[in-house]
Design a protein around this motif. Structure first.
Motif, PDB file in Angstrom:
ATOM      1  N   ALA A  94       0.837  -1.195   0.000  1.00 32.75           N
ATOM      2  CA  ALA A  94       0.000   0.000   0.000  1.00 32.75           C
ATOM      3  C   ALA A  94       0.873   1.247   0.000  1.00 32.75           C
ATOM      4  O   ALA A  94       2.068   1.194   0.292  1.00 32.75           O
ATOM      5  CB  ALA A  94      -0.905   0.003   1.236  1.00 32.75           C
ATOM      6  N   TYR A  95       0.244   2.360  -0.332  1.00 26.96           N
ATOM      7  CA  TYR A  95       0.942   3.637  -0.300  1.00 26.96           C
ATOM      8  C   TYR A  95       0.720   4.282   1.053  1.00 26.96           C
ATOM      9  O   TYR A  95      -0.409   4.399   1.523  1.00 26.96           O
ATOM     10  CB  TYR A  95       0.447   4.539  -1.430  1.00 26.96           C
ATOM     11  N   ASP A  96       1.790   4.711   1.669  1.00 26.82           N
ATOM     12  CA  ASP A  96       1.750   5.122   3.067  1.00 26.82           C
ATOM     13  C   ASP A  96       1.530   6.623   3.207  1.00 26.82           C
ATOM     14  O   ASP A  96       2.437   7.368   3.553  1.00 26.82           O
ATOM     15  CB  ASP A  96       3.054   4.704   3.758  1.00 26.82           C
ATOM     16  N   TYR A  97       0.324   7.082   2.866  1.00 24.02           N
ATOM     17  CA  TYR A  97      -0.016   8.463   3.179  1.00 24.02           C
ATOM     18  C   TYR A  97      -1.480   8.519   3.609  1.00 24.02           C
ATOM     19  O   TYR A  97      -2.295   7.692   3.223  1.00 24.02           O
ATOM     20  CB  TYR A  97       0.276   9.413   2.012  1.00 24.02           C
ATOM     21  N   ASP A  98      -1.794   9.529   4.430  1.00 21.74           N
ATOM     22  CA  ASP A  98      -3.062   9.543   5.161  1.00 21.74           C
ATOM     23  C   ASP A  98      -4.287   9.576   4.254  1.00 21.74           C
ATOM     24  O   ASP A  98      -5.261   8.860   4.500  1.00 21.74           O
ATOM     25  CB  ASP A  98      -3.098  10.736   6.122  1.00 21.74           C
ATOM     26  N   GLU A  99      -4.291  10.427   3.225  1.00 22.69           N
ATOM     27  CA  GLU A  99      -5.468  10.577   2.390  1.00 22.69           C
ATOM     28  C   GLU A  99      -5.825   9.267   1.688  1.00 22.69           C
ATOM     29  O   GLU A  99      -6.994   8.899   1.573  1.00 22.69           O
ATOM     30  CB  GLU A  99      -5.244  11.680   1.352  1.00 22.69           C
ATOM     31  N   TYR A 100      -4.799   8.546   1.230  1.00 22.76           N
ATOM     32  CA  TYR A 100      -5.040   7.252   0.585  1.00 22.76           C
ATOM     33  C   TYR A 100      -5.711   6.285   1.560  1.00 22.76           C
ATOM     34  O   TYR A 100      -6.683   5.610   1.226  1.00 22.76           O
ATOM     35  CB  TYR A 100      -3.713   6.680   0.089  1.00 22.76           C
ATOM     36  N   GLN A 101      -5.185   6.217   2.782  1.00 24.72           N
ATOM     37  CA  GLN A 101      -5.741   5.312   3.789  1.00 24.72           C
ATOM     38  C   GLN A 101      -7.190   5.677   4.119  1.00 24.72           C
ATOM     39  O   GLN A 101      -8.049   4.804   4.255  1.00 24.72           O
ATOM     40  CB  GLN A 101      -4.879   5.351   5.052  1.00 24.72           C
ATOM     41  N   LEU A 102      -7.478   6.982   4.240  1.00 27.60           N
ATOM     42  CA  LEU A 102      -8.833   7.425   4.566  1.00 27.60           C
ATOM     43  C   LEU A 102      -9.815   7.068   3.449  1.00 27.60           C
ATOM     44  O   LEU A 102     -10.921   6.574   3.705  1.00 27.60           O
ATOM     45  CB  LEU A 102      -8.838   8.935   4.808  1.00 27.60           C
ATOM     46  N   ARG A 103      -9.413   7.316   2.217  1.00 30.19           N
ATOM     47  CA  ARG A 103     -10.302   7.019   1.089  1.00 30.19           C
ATOM     48  C   ARG A 103     -10.535   5.519   0.961  1.00 30.19           C
ATOM     49  O   ARG A 103     -11.648   5.075   0.665  1.00 30.19           O
ATOM     50  CB  ARG A 103      -9.712   7.593  -0.195  1.00 30.19           C
ATOM     51  N   MET A 104      -9.494   4.725   1.186  1.00 33.65           N
ATOM     52  CA  MET A 104      -9.656   3.274   1.084  1.00 33.65           C
ATOM     53  C   MET A 104     -10.594   2.765   2.184  1.00 33.65           C
ATOM     54  O   MET A 104     -11.399   1.855   1.962  1.00 33.65           O
ATOM     55  CB  MET A 104      -8.296   2.584   1.173  1.00 33.65           C
ATOM     56  N   ALA A 105     -10.506   3.360   3.376  1.00 35.81           N
ATOM     57  CA  ALA A 105     -11.405   2.970   4.457  1.00 35.81           C
ATOM     58  C   ALA A 105     -12.855   3.295   4.097  1.00 35.81           C
ATOM     59  O   ALA A 105     -13.772   2.513   4.388  1.00 35.81           O
ATOM     60  CB  ALA A 105     -11.007   3.683   5.747  1.00 35.81           C
ATOM     61  N   ARG A 106     -13.076   4.437   3.432  1.00 38.46           N
ATOM     62  CA  ARG A 106     -14.432   4.789   3.011  1.00 38.46           C
ATOM     63  C   ARG A 106     -14.963   3.791   1.978  1.00 38.46           C
ATOM     64  O   ARG A 106     -16.123   3.389   2.015  1.00 38.46           O
ATOM     65  CB  ARG A 106     -14.446   6.201   2.412  1.00 38.46           C
ATOM     66  N   PHE A 107     -14.103   3.388   1.048  1.00 38.40           N
ATOM     67  CA  PHE A 107     -14.521   2.407   0.061  1.00 38.40           C
ATOM     68  C   PHE A 107     -14.851   1.076   0.718  1.00 38.40           C
ATOM     69  O   PHE A 107     -15.782   0.383   0.318  1.00 38.40           O
ATOM     70  CB  PHE A 107     -13.441   2.211  -1.000  1.00 38.40           C
ATOM     71  N   ALA A 108     -14.060   0.689   1.731  1.00 38.67           N
ATOM     72  CA  ALA A 108     -14.332  -0.558   2.433  1.00 38.67           C
ATOM     73  C   ALA A 108     -15.722  -0.528   3.056  1.00 38.67           C
ATOM     74  O   ALA A 108     -16.468  -1.519   2.988  1.00 38.67           O
ATOM     75  CB  ALA A 108     -13.263  -0.803   3.506  1.00 38.67           C
TER      76      ALA A 108
END
Length: 362
Positions: free
Chosen positions: A136-150
């Motif tokens: 995965a790419y280690d930056y906050d916005e990516y993690q937040l968006r992926m959590a929303r998709f989940a």
């Protein structure tokens, strides 16, 4: 005053029904379900409760797949020709076929924006699961968006499975199937150190990837355990391809960097590094030792055969598909217990012929 009832199957729930029941606008419901916009936790809870109560899914196709139709699993991979995660895809597809499921494969091209767009597209298509392969790419916005998709996938009766990457933070309905990446790198670096190497060129992967972080951390821990200072100047970041392996070694030799071994982030990177050593008139392992990571078929086809870390990629794919099937077949209780599930498979060093004690240099 009559009590409002949930729409029947003949009159399937619409987004307007959800908005009316939740007491919010259609636009607000759309933002919650799309995962593309920030919304408050209170709004998300209210909308998602209504979504569950009305058994709402985003379209008729999604409803068919989430119900009695043929389940489809989407496999998203960086590069379809990449040997390591092609074996994960093979494991997913094989396990899906045994269950009569369909498989789709999409490529992300090592682009986080494309990866997020594909996850969103698969959510709209109503697949039974989206299986993301690789670091995965280690930056906050990516993690937040992926959590929303989940969460959006979960609301539509689908599920997000992360393979070969860390789990998402917080209470996110996603399953992670990982391997002991850092320990594999620790064992591989320890193998070189135990052979007497102290000047080791390290090629862990892209600096932004979690996979590279873990492999670099494992190498650092091994140096610390052996009481050997770790030199950050011996680290060369780059993609997991043979061109990076070749260029990193060629450049280091040209700049006069003194190293007796190469710790490559993948077997493919090791193959490129081996070519650069040969082009410089150096022998493996007599002049320079080299090790890889993954244990793909290439490792045993190189000359000399490559010492590497074995990762059970195909088994990871089978485990990922079983996790999705268990959720679908186990009922609501199983689905709740699987939220945030993190499964870790072991790795081990495969010793072949590419390592020898460092040559004496008078």
């Amino acid at each position: 005053m009559s009590q409002r009832k949930a729409p029947s199957d003949a009159g399937r729930a619409t987004i307007r029904d959800v908005a009316e029941r939740a007491g919010v606008s259609v636009a607000s419901v759309s933002r919650v379900l799309s995962g593309n916009y920030p919304v408050s936790d209170e709004l998300r809870r209210r909308v998602m409760k209504v979504v569950r109560d009305l058994d709402y899914v985003t379209n008729a196709h999604a409803r068919s797949l989430a119900g009695g139709g043929t389940p489809t699993v989407a496999i998203l991979i960086n590069n379809i020709t990449g040997a390591a995660f092609a074996h994960v895809a093979k494991g997913v597809e094989g396990a899906a076929t045994l269950r009569g499921w369909l498989s789709l494969v999409g490529t992300t091209g090592d682009d986080p924006e494309r990866e997020l767009a594909l996850v969103n597209l698969m959510r709209q298509q109503g697949v039974a699961a989206v299986v993301l392969l690789g670091g995965a790419y280690d930056y906050d916005e990516y993690q937040l968006r992926m959590a929303r998709f989940a969460r959006s996938l979960d609301a539509a009766g689908s599920h997000l499975v992360l393979v070969g990457r860390p789990p998402l933070e917080g209470d996110v309905p996603a399953t992670t199937v990982d391997y002991d990446n850092e320990s594999g790198a620790y064992a591989m670096a320890s193998h070189l150190l135990s052979a007497g190497h102290r000047k080791i060129l390290v090629l862990p992967g892209h600096a932004e990837l979690t996979t590279a972080h873990s492999r670099l951390n494992g190498a650092r821990r091994a140096f610390e355990a052996y009481g050997v200072p770790f030199d950050p100047g011996m680290v060369r970041h780059g993609p997991y391809d043979d061109e990076h392996g070749y260029e990193a070694v060629e450049t280091s030799l040209r700049e006069g960097v003194d190293f007796t071994a190469v710790l490559a982030g993948t077997d493919v990177v090791a193959a490129g590094a081996m070519q650069a050593l040969r082009a410089a008139g150096l022998r493996v392992p007599e002049d320079v030792s080299i090790v890889g990571y993954d244990d793909i078929p290439l490792a045993s086809q190189l000359t000399p055969q490559l010492t590497t870390v074995h990762v059970p990629y195909e088994e990871m794919g089978r485990v990922a598909l079983r996790a999705v099937a268990d959720r679908r077949e186990g009922g609501p209780g199983r689905r709740r217990s699987a939220d945030g599930e993190h499964l870790v498979l072991g790795t081990h060093v495969v010793v072949r012929n590419s390592v020898a004690p460092p040559a004496r240099r008078d």
